[in-house]
Design a protein around this motif. Sequence first.
Motif, PDB file in Angstrom:
ATOM      1  N   PHE A  90      31.902  43.028  46.066  1.00 18.05           N
ATOM      2  CA  PHE A  90      30.524  42.558  46.231  1.00 18.05           C
ATOM      3  C   PHE A  90      30.108  41.670  45.067  1.00 18.05           C
ATOM      4  CE2 PHE A  90      25.955  43.314  45.372  1.00 18.05           C
ATOM      5  CZ  PHE A  90      25.423  42.771  46.532  1.00 18.05           C
ATOM      6  N   GLY A  91      30.526  42.042  43.849  1.00 21.07           N
ATOM      7  CA  GLY A  91      30.159  41.266  42.674  1.00 21.07           C
ATOM      8  C   GLY A  91      30.824  39.907  42.613  1.00 21.07           C
ATOM      9  N   ILE A  92      32.042  39.821  43.095  1.00 24.48           N
ATOM     10  CA  ILE A  92      32.795  38.562  42.990  1.00 24.48           C
ATOM     11  C   ILE A  92      32.602  37.680  44.225  1.00 24.48           C
ATOM     12  CG2 ILE A  92      34.981  39.266  44.066  1.00 24.48           C
ATOM     13  CD1 ILE A  92      36.434  38.008  41.721  1.00 24.48           C
ATOM     14  N   ALA A  93      31.947  38.199  45.257  1.00 22.79           N
ATOM     15  CA  ALA A  93      31.803  37.474  46.527  1.00 22.79           C
ATOM     16  C   ALA A  93      31.142  36.102  46.389  1.00 22.79           C
ATOM     17  CB  ALA A  93      31.043  38.340  47.532  1.00 22.79           C
ATOM     18  N   PRO A  94      30.039  35.933  45.639  1.00 24.89           N
ATOM     19  CA  PRO A  94      29.429  34.591  45.558  1.00 24.89           C
ATOM     20  C   PRO A  94      30.384  33.519  45.041  1.00 24.89           C
ATOM     21  CG  PRO A  94      27.922  36.244  44.700  1.00 24.89           C
ATOM     22  CD  PRO A  94      29.229  36.941  44.918  1.00 24.89           C
ATOM     23  N   ALA A  95      31.183  33.857  44.018  1.00 27.63           N
ATOM     24  CA  ALA A  95      32.136  32.886  43.473  1.00 27.63           C
ATOM     25  C   ALA A  95      33.220  32.551  44.496  1.00 27.63           C
ATOM     26  CB  ALA A  95      32.759  33.433  42.193  1.00 27.63           C
ATOM     27  N   ALA A 152      37.271  37.085  34.173  1.00 24.11           N
ATOM     28  CA  ALA A 152      38.686  36.733  34.078  1.00 24.11           C
ATOM     29  C   ALA A 152      39.296  36.520  35.461  1.00 24.11           C
ATOM     30  CB  ALA A 152      39.448  37.826  33.331  1.00 24.11           C
ATOM     31  N   VAL A 153      38.911  37.352  36.425  1.00 19.62           N
ATOM     32  CA  VAL A 153      39.454  37.239  37.784  1.00 19.62           C
ATOM     33  C   VAL A 153      38.970  35.959  38.465  1.00 19.62           C
ATOM     34  CG1 VAL A 153      39.362  38.263  40.092  1.00 19.62           C
ATOM     35  CG2 VAL A 153      39.829  39.703  38.115  1.00 19.62           C
ATOM     36  N   PRO A 190      51.690  30.487  44.483  1.00 21.29           N
ATOM     37  CA  PRO A 190      51.368  31.443  43.421  1.00 21.29           C
ATOM     38  C   PRO A 190      51.494  32.887  43.893  1.00 21.29           C
ATOM     39  CG  PRO A 190      49.370  30.535  44.345  1.00 21.29           C
ATOM     40  CD  PRO A 190      50.498  29.803  45.008  1.00 21.29           C
ATOM     41  N   ASP A 191      51.662  33.770  42.952  1.00 19.66           N
ATOM     42  CA  ASP A 191      51.812  35.193  43.253  1.00 19.66           C
ATOM     43  C   ASP A 191      50.425  35.841  43.365  1.00 19.66           C
ATOM     44  OD1 ASP A 191      52.592  37.784  43.579  1.00 19.66           O
ATOM     45  OD2 ASP A 191      53.291  38.077  41.518  1.00 19.66           O
ATOM     46  N   GLU A 192      50.066  36.254  44.577  1.00 16.91           N
ATOM     47  CA  GLU A 192      48.750  36.862  44.784  1.00 16.91           C
ATOM     48  C   GLU A 192      48.601  38.169  44.025  1.00 16.91           C
ATOM     49  OE1 GLU A 192      47.547  37.316  48.797  1.00 16.91           O
ATOM     50  OE2 GLU A 192      48.103  35.278  49.393  1.00 16.91           O
ATOM     51  N   GLU A 193      49.688  38.910  43.909  1.00 14.57           N
ATOM     52  CA  GLU A 193      49.620  40.227  43.269  1.00 14.57           C
ATOM     53  C   GLU A 193      49.345  40.142  41.768  1.00 14.57           C
ATOM     54  OE1 GLU A 193      49.559  43.168  44.728  1.00 14.57           O
ATOM     55  OE2 GLU A 193      49.568  42.033  46.605  1.00 14.57           O
ATOM     56  N   SER A 194      49.553  38.954  41.185  1.00 14.50           N
ATOM     57  CA  SER A 194      49.328  38.829  39.746  1.00 14.50           C
ATOM     58  C   SER A 194      47.856  39.049  39.392  1.00 14.50           C
ATOM     59  CB  SER A 194      49.767  37.445  39.261  1.00 14.50           C
ATOM     60  OG  SER A 194      48.994  36.427  39.886  1.00 14.50           O
ATOM     61  N   ILE A 195      46.952  38.697  40.299  1.00 13.54           N
ATOM     62  CA  ILE A 195      45.518  38.881  40.028  1.00 13.54           C
ATOM     63  C   ILE A 195      45.179  40.359  39.959  1.00 13.54           C
ATOM     64  CG2 ILE A 195      43.197  38.453  40.896  1.00 13.54           C
ATOM     65  CD1 ILE A 195      44.226  35.876  42.153  1.00 13.54           C
ATOM     66  N   ASN A 196      45.638  41.122  40.949  1.00 15.39           N
ATOM     67  CA  ASN A 196      45.381  42.562  40.930  1.00 15.39           C
ATOM     68  C   ASN A 196      46.124  43.247  39.787  1.00 15.39           C
ATOM     69  OD1 ASN A 196      43.517  43.098  43.025  1.00 15.39           O
ATOM     70  ND2 ASN A 196      45.118  42.823  44.560  1.00 15.39           N
ATOM     71  N   ALA A 197      47.264  42.676  39.398  1.00 10.09           N
ATOM     72  CA  ALA A 197      48.000  43.247  38.262  1.00 10.09           C
ATOM     73  C   ALA A 197      47.193  43.112  36.975  1.00 10.09           C
ATOM     74  CB  ALA A 197      49.354  42.550  38.112  1.00 10.09           C
ATOM     75  N   VAL A 198      46.522  41.968  36.817  1.00 12.64           N
ATOM     76  CA  VAL A 198      45.667  41.762  35.643  1.00 12.64           C
ATOM     77  C   VAL A 198      44.487  42.718  35.677  1.00 12.64           C
ATOM     78  CG1 VAL A 198      44.099  40.131  34.531  1.00 12.64           C
ATOM     79  CG2 VAL A 198      46.359  39.378  35.273  1.00 12.64           C
ATOM     80  N   LYS A 199      43.874  42.881  36.853  1.00  7.23           N
ATOM     81  CA  LYS A 199      42.765  43.832  36.989  1.00  7.23           C
ATOM     82  C   LYS A 199      43.201  45.234  36.586  1.00  7.23           C
ATOM     83  CE  LYS A 199      40.542  43.814  40.857  1.00  7.23           C
ATOM     84  NZ  LYS A 199      40.336  43.736  42.323  1.00  7.23           N
ATOM     85  N   THR A 200      44.351  45.644  37.052  1.00 10.73           N
ATOM     86  CA  THR A 200      44.860  46.984  36.739  1.00 10.73           C
ATOM     87  C   THR A 200      45.146  47.134  35.250  1.00 10.73           C
ATOM     88  OG1 THR A 200      45.875  47.110  38.937  1.00 10.73           O
ATOM     89  CG2 THR A 200      46.662  48.667  37.283  1.00 10.73           C
ATOM     90  N   ALA A 201      45.667  46.062  34.645  1.00 14.16           N
ATOM     91  CA  ALA A 201      46.007  46.129  33.218  1.00 14.16           C
ATOM     92  C   ALA A 201      44.765  46.175  32.340  1.00 14.16           C
ATOM     93  CB  ALA A 201      46.861  44.915  32.842  1.00 14.16           C
ATOM     94  N   LEU A 203      30.720  38.589  31.014  1.00 14.79           N
ATOM     95  CA  LEU A 203      31.024  37.640  32.083  1.00 14.79           C
ATOM     96  C   LEU A 203      31.348  36.265  31.511  1.00 14.79           C
ATOM     97  CD1 LEU A 203      31.187  37.085  35.094  1.00 14.79           C
ATOM     98  CD2 LEU A 203      28.715  36.682  35.113  1.00 14.79           C
ATOM     99  N   GLU A 204      30.608  35.873  30.487  1.00 18.97           N
ATOM    100  CA  GLU A 204      30.836  34.573  29.850  1.00 18.97           C
ATOM    101  C   GLU A 204      32.189  34.530  29.152  1.00 18.97           C
ATOM    102  OE1 GLU A 204      28.882  32.391  26.037  1.00 18.97           O
ATOM    103  OE2 GLU A 204      27.467  33.018  27.595  1.00 18.97           O
ATOM    104  N   ILE A 205      32.483  35.556  28.354  1.00 17.23           N
ATOM    105  CA  ILE A 205      33.750  35.588  27.614  1.00 17.23           C
ATOM    106  C   ILE A 205      34.928  35.757  28.563  1.00 17.23           C
ATOM    107  CG2 ILE A 205      35.114  36.920  25.945  1.00 17.23           C
ATOM    108  CD1 ILE A 205      32.461  37.585  24.535  1.00 17.23           C
ATOM    109  N   GLY A 206      34.758  36.625  29.554  1.00 16.47           N
ATOM    110  CA  GLY A 206      35.843  36.861  30.514  1.00 16.47           C
ATOM    111  C   GLY A 206      36.228  35.600  31.256  1.00 16.47           C
ATOM    112  N   TYR A 207      35.229  34.792  31.624  1.00 20.33           N
ATOM    113  CA  TYR A 207      35.522  33.567  32.370  1.00 20.33           C
ATOM    114  C   TYR A 207      36.120  32.488  31.472  1.00 20.33           C
ATOM    115  CZ  TYR A 207      34.907  29.469  35.304  1.00 20.33           C
ATOM    116  OH  TYR A 207      35.135  28.332  36.035  1.00 20.33           O
TER     117      TYR A 207
END
Length: 278
Positions: free
Chosen positions: A43-48, A83-84, A101-112, A168-172
């Motif tokens: 829900f939070g990332i949906a607008p982007a 970051a995501v 690109p590897d789609e799983e890399s995004i979720n891997a970063v989230k998990t890490a 949010l600013e630093i992460g992006y």
Amino acid sequence: MENQTTNNKSVMTKDIFRKTFWRSFPLQGAFCYDRMQNLGFAFGIAPALKKMYPEGEEARAALKRHLAIFNTTPAVVTFITGAVIAMEEQFKAARERGEIPDEESINAVKTALMGPLAGIGDSFFWGTLRIIGAGIGCSIAAKGSVLGAILFLLIYNIPNFFVRYKGLEIGYKSGVSFLESMTKGGAVAVLTETAKILGLTVVGSMCASMISFSTSLVITVGGAEVVLQDIFDGIITGFLPLSLTFIIYKLLQKGFKTTTLLWGIILVGVLGSVTGIL
């Protein structure tokens, strides 16, 4: 708000930044024990994502990627969200260049990221700021002032809002590199340990200053009256409040419900007052 990893347009306009920031607050609005905060994160990332992928099908596919299990301290979630979003931009740019690109890399970063950030967030927000705010607020509220409740909310929420906004600013802008540098430099470990020490210090102070528990029992030994409270005070100031705190803590560890313990404390207090022990 411009992501340095992209050369052209940035998805993080002021409007998207504002929407993403406010949507970080209901992160646990649809919490479940299967995938925890995944719906709140999506829900939070949906607008982007909707702006990044104008075609409905692409946006749905992107949202589906973010329905994997997710769990972190709500106050620091925007570090990961930012970051995501930056990674999603890189992912889209790579596909436009014809790469795969590897789609799983995004979720891997989230998990890490969600584990270490949860450790910092829990230590500061749950273990330190909440306790400090409650201690100050309760001590003022006990005197009949509504300022106690207001101070509690301010002490907790001013840092909460600030961290969410800057996160949010630093992460992006910096994303994973910023968090990696903090971890490798030892800053994360130092901050976490400092927060734990501060939180424990505050809890110890609250046990002595805010828990009122004493006995009026007097026993006769060899014809002389002995006040038990004087003996306890001679051992250590606040001995009984500290002992009660440890007893409640141990009972909580053994699985006793908080409501059961509250009723137990009330019952002991009433019986102690009636019998003259307390």
